[in-house]
Design a protein around this motif. Sequence first.
Motif, PDB file in Angstrom:
ATOM      1  N   GLN A  83      43.067  31.782  29.908  1.00 41.43           N
ATOM      2  CA  GLN A  83      41.832  31.146  30.025  1.00 41.43           C
ATOM      3  C   GLN A  83      40.970  31.759  31.309  1.00 41.43           C
ATOM      4  OE1 GLN A  83      43.211  27.373  30.686  1.00 41.43           O
ATOM      5  NE2 GLN A  83      44.227  27.229  28.757  1.00 41.43           N
ATOM      6  N   LEU A  84      39.805  31.584  31.098  1.00 41.25           N
ATOM      7  CA  LEU A  84      39.034  31.897  32.249  1.00 41.25           C
ATOM      8  C   LEU A  84      39.373  31.685  33.737  1.00 41.25           C
ATOM      9  CD1 LEU A  84      35.185  31.424  30.694  1.00 41.25           C
ATOM     10  CD2 LEU A  84      36.641  33.268  30.864  1.00 41.25           C
ATOM     11  N   GLY A  85      39.963  30.520  33.710  1.00 36.86           N
ATOM     12  CA  GLY A  85      40.422  29.935  35.041  1.00 36.86           C
ATOM     13  C   GLY A  85      41.809  30.745  35.517  1.00 36.86           C
ATOM     14  N   ASP A  86      42.288  31.739  34.507  1.00 40.24           N
ATOM     15  CA  ASP A  86      43.452  32.667  35.101  1.00 40.24           C
ATOM     16  C   ASP A  86      42.949  33.667  35.750  1.00 40.24           C
ATOM     17  OD1 ASP A  86      45.094  32.136  31.725  1.00 40.24           O
ATOM     18  OD2 ASP A  86      45.040  30.717  33.655  1.00 40.24           O
ATOM     19  N   ALA A  87      41.740  33.866  35.860  1.00 39.58           N
ATOM     20  CA  ALA A  87      41.408  35.191  36.416  1.00 39.58           C
ATOM     21  C   ALA A  87      41.611  34.869  38.085  1.00 39.58           C
ATOM     22  CB  ALA A  87      39.983  35.484  36.375  1.00 39.58           C
ATOM     23  N   ALA A  88      42.235  35.907  38.449  1.00 38.05           N
ATOM     24  CA  ALA A  88      42.811  35.740  39.922  1.00 38.05           C
ATOM     25  C   ALA A  88      43.645  37.182  40.239  1.00 38.05           C
ATOM     26  CB  ALA A  88      43.609  34.457  40.048  1.00 38.05           C
ATOM     27  N   MET A  89      43.878  37.155  41.619  1.00 39.51           N
ATOM     28  CA  MET A  89      44.937  37.945  42.214  1.00 39.51           C
ATOM     29  C   MET A  89      46.520  37.713  41.651  1.00 39.51           C
ATOM     30  SD  MET A  89      45.448  41.399  43.182  1.00 39.51           S
ATOM     31  CE  MET A  89      44.357  41.781  44.493  1.00 39.51           C
ATOM     32  N   TYR A  90      47.343  38.090  41.192  1.00 35.92           N
ATOM     33  CA  TYR A  90      48.717  37.753  41.201  1.00 35.92           C
ATOM     34  C   TYR A  90      49.537  38.573  41.850  1.00 35.92           C
ATOM     35  CZ  TYR A  90      46.956  34.813  37.266  1.00 35.92           C
ATOM     36  OH  TYR A  90      46.354  33.752  36.575  1.00 35.92           O
ATOM     37  N   PHE A  91      50.376  37.838  42.504  1.00 35.72           N
ATOM     38  CA  PHE A  91      51.392  38.429  43.559  1.00 35.72           C
ATOM     39  C   PHE A  91      52.939  38.157  43.100  1.00 35.72           C
ATOM     40  CE2 PHE A  91      49.008  40.332  46.750  1.00 35.72           C
ATOM     41  CZ  PHE A  91      47.707  39.330  46.915  1.00 35.72           C
ATOM     42  N   CYS A  92      53.638  39.183  42.798  1.00 32.55           N
ATOM     43  CA  CYS A  92      55.158  38.777  42.753  1.00 32.55           C
ATOM     44  C   CYS A  92      55.869  38.719  44.097  1.00 32.55           C
ATOM     45  CB  CYS A  92      55.692  40.088  41.817  1.00 32.55           C
ATOM     46  SG  CYS A  92      57.539  39.967  41.536  1.00 32.55           S
ATOM     47  N   ALA A  93      56.781  38.255  44.123  1.00 33.17           N
ATOM     48  CA  ALA A  93      57.198  37.877  45.651  1.00 33.17           C
ATOM     49  C   ALA A  93      58.831  37.614  45.288  1.00 33.17           C
ATOM     50  CB  ALA A  93      56.607  36.727  46.329  1.00 33.17           C
TER      51      ALA A  93
END
Lengths: 117, 115
Positions: A83-93
């Motif tokens: 979805q458009l709202g999934d656009a983001a920076m994703y960090f694995c931790a």
Amino acid sequence: AQTVTQSQPEMSVQEAETVTLSCTYDTSESDYYLFWYKQPPSRQMILVIRQEAYKQQNATENRFSVNFQKAAKSFSLKISDSQLGDAAMYFCAYRRNYGGATNKLIFGTGTLLAVQP
Amino acid sequence: SAVISQKPSRDICQRGTSLTIQCQVDSQVTMMFWYRQQPGQSLTLIATANQGSEATYESGFVIDKFPISRPNLTFSTLTVSNMSPEDSSIYLCSVTETQGNTEAFFGQGTRLTVV
């Protein structure tokens, strides 16, 4: 020392399609947690999903699921029906489990996900 | 889940000055952490804020540059001292609620620009 590596600086996906973000980590410990965090432009870090290392079953949260391969030290995130709202920076931790809440999070360098309409 | 209020949300400061960032949590929490996120980079832990005692700093970070206070279980401050343009970053407060809880909650961060 533990390290977390995200080899994809940027990814793009079409709306409603599926995308997989990669993460590998290095540790000598057997008891730990792995996380995926999302950081939209608002800067707010949001927990997407977590995996306990001693659980073989892959974690799932609605459209988000992981492929946890403990022997290979791999922890990928699959986003279905993007979805458009999934656009983001994703960090694995990564976080070790010894000492409980005293343990810090170790973050990867992040993957910037763009969602195309 | 813990709700974190972090202030200020952003600031532009002159080099050589200091800025104090506040982190207020709506419940008592076990652990409070301060992270730095340099432009386009990942999050790096600066220190763990300990209630009633000196903070525990990570390698590369020192108390003189980043003094931290934690007078109680719901509040902490981070000061960025004698700032230079290299200190321009986002600073984030993070908390963990209980000893057995694995989830970390984050404030919305403070975007600091040093000119």
